[in-house]
Design a protein around this motif. Structure first.
Motif, PDB file in Angstrom:
ATOM      1  N   PRO A  40      41.970  25.402  16.165  1.00 44.26           N
ATOM      2  CA  PRO A  40      42.687  24.397  17.350  1.00 44.26           C
ATOM      3  C   PRO A  40      44.018  24.086  17.095  1.00 44.26           C
ATOM      4  CG  PRO A  40      41.071  23.462  15.364  1.00 44.26           C
ATOM      5  CD  PRO A  40      41.489  24.987  15.077  1.00 44.26           C
ATOM      6  N   GLU A  41      44.691  24.848  17.450  1.00 44.21           N
ATOM      7  CA  GLU A  41      46.068  24.643  17.523  1.00 44.21           C
ATOM      8  C   GLU A  41      46.820  24.849  18.854  1.00 44.21           C
ATOM      9  OE1 GLU A  41      47.988  27.819  15.410  1.00 44.21           O
ATOM     10  OE2 GLU A  41      47.254  29.448  16.642  1.00 44.21           O
ATOM     11  N   GLU A  42      48.235  24.865  19.119  1.00 41.58           N
ATOM     12  CA  GLU A  42      48.781  24.834  20.473  1.00 41.58           C
ATOM     13  C   GLU A  42      48.241  25.978  21.245  1.00 41.58           C
ATOM     14  OE1 GLU A  42      52.677  27.249  18.843  1.00 41.58           O
ATOM     15  OE2 GLU A  42      52.682  25.046  19.780  1.00 41.58           O
ATOM     16  N   ALA A  43      48.151  26.946  20.776  1.00 37.67           N
ATOM     17  CA  ALA A  43      47.708  28.229  21.643  1.00 37.67           C
ATOM     18  C   ALA A  43      46.236  27.807  22.128  1.00 37.67           C
ATOM     19  CB  ALA A  43      47.843  29.629  21.027  1.00 37.67           C
ATOM     20  N   TYR A  44      45.480  27.618  21.474  1.00 38.41           N
ATOM     21  CA  TYR A  44      44.039  27.104  21.845  1.00 38.41           C
ATOM     22  C   TYR A  44      44.202  26.045  23.220  1.00 38.41           C
ATOM     23  CZ  TYR A  44      39.300  24.929  21.807  1.00 38.41           C
ATOM     24  OH  TYR A  44      38.092  24.518  22.159  1.00 38.41           O
ATOM     25  N   GLY A  45      45.059  25.133  22.920  1.00 38.04           N
ATOM     26  CA  GLY A  45      45.080  24.022  23.850  1.00 38.04           C
ATOM     27  C   GLY A  45      45.602  24.748  25.254  1.00 38.04           C
ATOM     28  N   GLU A  46      46.368  25.597  25.206  1.00 40.56           N
ATOM     29  CA  GLU A  46      47.026  26.170  26.470  1.00 40.56           C
ATOM     30  C   GLU A  46      45.908  27.030  26.928  1.00 40.56           C
ATOM     31  OE1 GLU A  46      50.907  28.549  27.046  1.00 40.56           O
ATOM     32  OE2 GLU A  46      49.500  30.026  26.599  1.00 40.56           O
ATOM     33  N   THR A  47      44.998  27.493  26.168  1.00 41.64           N
ATOM     34  CA  THR A  47      43.922  28.609  26.763  1.00 41.64           C
ATOM     35  C   THR A  47      42.721  27.654  27.258  1.00 41.64           C
ATOM     36  OG1 THR A  47      44.281  30.250  25.152  1.00 41.64           O
ATOM     37  CG2 THR A  47      42.272  30.186  25.997  1.00 41.64           C
ATOM     38  N   TYR A  48      42.453  26.654  26.493  1.00 42.60           N
ATOM     39  CA  TYR A  48      40.994  25.920  26.876  1.00 42.60           C
ATOM     40  C   TYR A  48      41.471  24.494  27.706  1.00 42.60           C
ATOM     41  CZ  TYR A  48      38.588  29.582  24.169  1.00 42.60           C
ATOM     42  OH  TYR A  48      38.057  30.696  23.647  1.00 42.60           O
ATOM     43  N   LEU A  49      42.509  24.043  27.400  1.00 41.21           N
ATOM     44  CA  LEU A  49      42.786  22.506  27.875  1.00 41.21           C
ATOM     45  C   LEU A  49      43.703  22.607  29.024  1.00 41.21           C
ATOM     46  CD1 LEU A  49      42.724  20.750  24.627  1.00 41.21           C
ATOM     47  CD2 LEU A  49      40.656  21.341  26.037  1.00 41.21           C
ATOM     48  N   GLY A  50      44.554  23.600  29.063  1.00 40.59           N
ATOM     49  CA  GLY A  50      45.640  23.868  30.112  1.00 40.59           C
ATOM     50  C   GLY A  50      46.827  23.668  29.740  1.00 40.59           C
ATOM     51  N   GLY A  51      47.836  24.018  30.809  1.00 36.03           N
ATOM     52  CA  GLY A  51      49.245  23.655  30.265  1.00 36.03           C
ATOM     53  C   GLY A  51      49.909  24.617  29.564  1.00 36.03           C
ATOM     54  N   LYS A  52      50.939  24.460  29.029  1.00 39.77           N
ATOM     55  CA  LYS A  52      51.782  25.448  28.286  1.00 39.77           C
ATOM     56  C   LYS A  52      51.841  25.040  26.699  1.00 39.77           C
ATOM     57  CE  LYS A  52      55.351  26.110  31.602  1.00 39.77           C
ATOM     58  NZ  LYS A  52      56.697  26.116  31.858  1.00 39.77           N
ATOM     59  N   LYS A  53      51.583  26.038  25.736  1.00 39.08           N
ATOM     60  CA  LYS A  53      51.493  25.761  24.361  1.00 39.08           C
ATOM     61  C   LYS A  53      52.543  24.923  23.921  1.00 39.08           C
ATOM     62  CE  LYS A  53      52.780  30.355  22.442  1.00 39.08           C
ATOM     63  NZ  LYS A  53      52.453  31.322  21.939  1.00 39.08           N
ATOM     64  N   GLU A  54      53.676  25.174  24.165  1.00 37.08           N
ATOM     65  CA  GLU A  54      54.951  24.576  23.712  1.00 37.08           C
ATOM     66  C   GLU A  54      54.807  22.881  23.790  1.00 37.08           C
ATOM     67  OE1 GLU A  54      54.710  26.974  25.780  1.00 37.08           O
ATOM     68  OE2 GLU A  54      56.040  28.682  24.734  1.00 37.08           O
ATOM     69  N   ASP A  55      53.598  22.519  24.816  1.00 37.64           N
ATOM     70  CA  ASP A  55      53.678  20.975  25.160  1.00 37.64           C
ATOM     71  C   ASP A  55      52.614  20.179  24.254  1.00 37.64           C
ATOM     72  OD1 ASP A  55      55.550  21.609  27.244  1.00 37.64           O
ATOM     73  OD2 ASP A  55      54.102  21.621  28.598  1.00 37.64           O
ATOM     74  N   TYR A  56      51.951  20.995  23.407  1.00 37.70           N
ATOM     75  CA  TYR A  56      50.874  20.241  22.677  1.00 37.70           C
ATOM     76  C   TYR A  56      51.211  19.597  21.251  1.00 37.70           C
ATOM     77  CZ  TYR A  56      47.218  21.559  25.665  1.00 37.70           C
ATOM     78  OH  TYR A  56      46.135  21.548  26.719  1.00 37.70           O
ATOM     79  N   ASP A  57      50.871  18.648  21.193  1.00 37.15           N
ATOM     80  CA  ASP A  57      50.744  18.135  19.728  1.00 37.15           C
ATOM     81  C   ASP A  57      49.588  18.244  19.103  1.00 37.15           C
ATOM     82  OD1 ASP A  57      53.364  16.726  20.393  1.00 37.15           O
ATOM     83  OD2 ASP A  57      52.435  14.994  21.114  1.00 37.15           O
ATOM     84  N   VAL A  58      49.696  18.866  17.857  1.00 32.11           N
ATOM     85  CA  VAL A  58      48.463  19.491  17.283  1.00 32.11           C
ATOM     86  C   VAL A  58      48.539  18.371  15.936  1.00 32.11           C
ATOM     87  CG1 VAL A  58      47.362  21.189  15.958  1.00 32.11           C
ATOM     88  CG2 VAL A  58      48.443  21.639  17.899  1.00 32.11           C
ATOM     89  N   ILE A  59      47.826  17.601  15.625  1.00 28.46           N
ATOM     90  CA  ILE A  59      47.632  16.653  14.415  1.00 28.46           C
ATOM     91  C   ILE A  59      46.646  17.273  13.725  1.00 28.46           C
ATOM     92  CG2 ILE A  59      47.775  14.322  13.715  1.00 28.46           C
ATOM     93  CD1 ILE A  59      49.840  15.209  15.910  1.00 28.46           C
ATOM     94  N   LYS A  60      46.731  16.868  12.281  1.00 32.09           N
ATOM     95  CA  LYS A  60      45.715  17.119  11.398  1.00 32.09           C
ATOM     96  C   LYS A  60      46.167  16.432   9.911  1.00 32.09           C
ATOM     97  CE  LYS A  60      47.887  21.255   9.493  1.00 32.09           C
ATOM     98  NZ  LYS A  60      47.724  22.676   9.236  1.00 32.09           N
ATOM     99  N   SER A  61      44.869  16.631   9.188  1.00 27.86           N
ATOM    100  CA  SER A  61      45.427  16.029   7.882  1.00 27.86           C
ATOM    101  C   SER A  61      45.660  17.311   6.973  1.00 27.86           C
ATOM    102  CB  SER A  61      43.913  15.608   7.163  1.00 27.86           C
ATOM    103  OG  SER A  61      44.021  15.096   5.862  1.00 27.86           O
ATOM    104  N   ALA A  62      46.734  16.726   6.362  1.00 25.36           N
ATOM    105  CA  ALA A  62      47.552  18.211   5.407  1.00 25.36           C
ATOM    106  C   ALA A  62      47.348  17.968   4.089  1.00 25.36           C
ATOM    107  CB  ALA A  62      48.831  18.170   5.774  1.00 25.36           C
ATOM    108  N   ASN A  63      46.534  18.940   3.275  1.00 25.03           N
ATOM    109  CA  ASN A  63      46.323  18.537   2.012  1.00 25.03           C
ATOM    110  C   ASN A  63      47.545  19.248   1.048  1.00 25.03           C
ATOM    111  OD1 ASN A  63      45.472  18.272  -0.479  1.00 25.03           O
ATOM    112  ND2 ASN A  63      43.711  19.837  -0.335  1.00 25.03           N
ATOM    113  N   HIS A  64      48.549  18.410   1.253  1.00 26.12           N
ATOM    114  CA  HIS A  64      49.905  18.871   0.349  1.00 26.12           C
ATOM    115  C   HIS A  64      49.058  18.701  -1.014  1.00 26.12           C
ATOM    116  CE1 HIS A  64      52.385  19.723   3.756  1.00 26.12           C
ATOM    117  NE2 HIS A  64      52.220  18.591   4.118  1.00 26.12           N
ATOM    118  N   PRO A  65      49.721  19.008  -2.223  1.00 31.15           N
ATOM    119  CA  PRO A  65      49.029  18.661  -3.536  1.00 31.15           C
ATOM    120  C   PRO A  65      49.025  17.259  -3.751  1.00 31.15           C
ATOM    121  CG  PRO A  65      50.622  20.475  -3.622  1.00 31.15           C
ATOM    122  CD  PRO A  65      50.659  19.800  -2.286  1.00 31.15           C
ATOM    123  N   GLY A  66      47.658  16.666  -3.584  1.00 31.46           N
ATOM    124  CA  GLY A  66      47.296  15.348  -3.862  1.00 31.46           C
ATOM    125  C   GLY A  66      47.547  14.276  -2.715  1.00 31.46           C
TER     126      GLY A  66
END
Length: 310
Positions: free
Chosen positions: A88-114
């Motif tokens: 579920p990243e920017e290209a998914y947004g363009e494909t299924y939710l519409g618009g251009k992938k460059e316009d998407y904010d993709v927010i997630k939890s990032a498990n950098h060490p600790g």
């Protein structure tokens, strides 16, 4: 070394169920419950839990990521049963939710060490920070005006074109219902870090579409359905000091904040009534049938996986 550019795979990964083209997909297996890792934890391995959670979100009428099962060979050696997953990243947004992938904010939890911090893997955090701040304001003052502002509405609930829509409330409710229903111990708040930080979630929003807010996606949902780290009540609430720190913002704490508002609580109750009763997607019969359909797909294939790892 010669750079031949990105590889192209021509294969209908999801038959007629998904997009004809995709930029990225993931390949995953049982992870912590794999028979190859731990014979004790392997007693809980079904190879169904994770995809069941994502299909359940889809059964609630929300966007979700698709999967298919595959036998994996590495350099000719059989490695076991795996599954693809749309990312579920920017290209998914363009494909299924519409618009251009460059316009998407993709927010997630990032498990950098600790760390387990909230980050934007695509786009930026501006809109998500605004959503988090406004949800915190609802917790402090649950007036309808504060809640409806998140939905781009005036205090009486009508659409206010001057305000962007920051949240798809029905999506957040459905997402949290799946967490509660399956007892997810590692998302979005995680048992492994005392529910003080989050893990394994994605949020998407098109920055240039003021009529649509953030939607959230299940990810890596193996600690579910009575696996060892899902055998507790996940409804919370979880009151932690990190809730005041945007560094650890996540959809569960946004949901907790919004539950202070009567309109949101009523909306949540309405969705529970719709999905948990009268043939809804979260009734025992519907849930059992959904699980058994996935299990039937791998009833024979899982025997090769068992033979590979013992």
């Amino acid at each position: 070394r010669r750079d031949y550019g990105p590889a192209t795979l021509k294969y209908r990964l999801y038959e007629g169920d998904g997009a004809d083209e995709c930029d990225t997909f993931d390949l995953r297996t049982s992870q912590n419950y794999s028979w190859a890792i731990d014979g004790v934890a392997g007693h809980y391995d079904t190879l169904v839990q994770e995809v069941f959670c994502r299909e359940t979100l889809g059964a609630l009428g929300q966007p979700t990521t698709r999967s298919r099962y595959y036998h994996l060979y590495l350099n000719g050696q059989y490695w076991g049963l795996y599954e693809t997953q749309e990312r579920p990243e920017e290209a998914y947004g363009e494909t299924y939710l519409g618009g251009k992938k460059e316009d998407y904010d993709v927010i997630k939890s990032a498990n950098h060490p600790g760390a387990f911090v909230t980050e934007a893997s695509d786009g930026n955090l501006d809109a998500f920070r605004a959503l988090w701040s406004m949800a915190r304001a609802v917790a402090a003052n649950p007036a309808d005006s504060n809640y409806f502002a998140i939905l781009g509405r005036t205090a009486d609930g009508t659409r206010n074109p001057a305000l962007p829509v920051l949240l798809e409330a029905d999506n957040l409710i459905a997402y949290m219902l799946v967490i509660f229903y399956t007892g997810d111990g590692d998302a979005p708040l995680s048992w492994f870090i005392n529910f003080e930080r989050s893990n394994n979630w994605f949020g998407l929003r098109n920055r240039n579409n003021r009529e649509k807010g953030f939607v959230f996606f299940n990810h890596d949902a193996e600690h579910t359905l009575s696996a060892p780290f899902s055998q507790f009540d996940r409804t919370g609430p979880y009151v932690r000091a990190n809730q005041n720190d945007f560094t650890y913002a996540n959809p569960e704490w946004i949901h907790q904040d919004l539950m202070a508002n009567a309109e949101y609580r009523l909306r949540f109750a309405d969705r529970v009534q719709r999905h948990v009763f009268n043939g809804g997607a979260l009734t025992p019969e519907a849930g059992t049938n959904r699980f058994l359909r996935k299990a039937a797909q791998i009833d024979k294939a899982i025997r090769a996986y068992s033979a590979r790892w013992g």
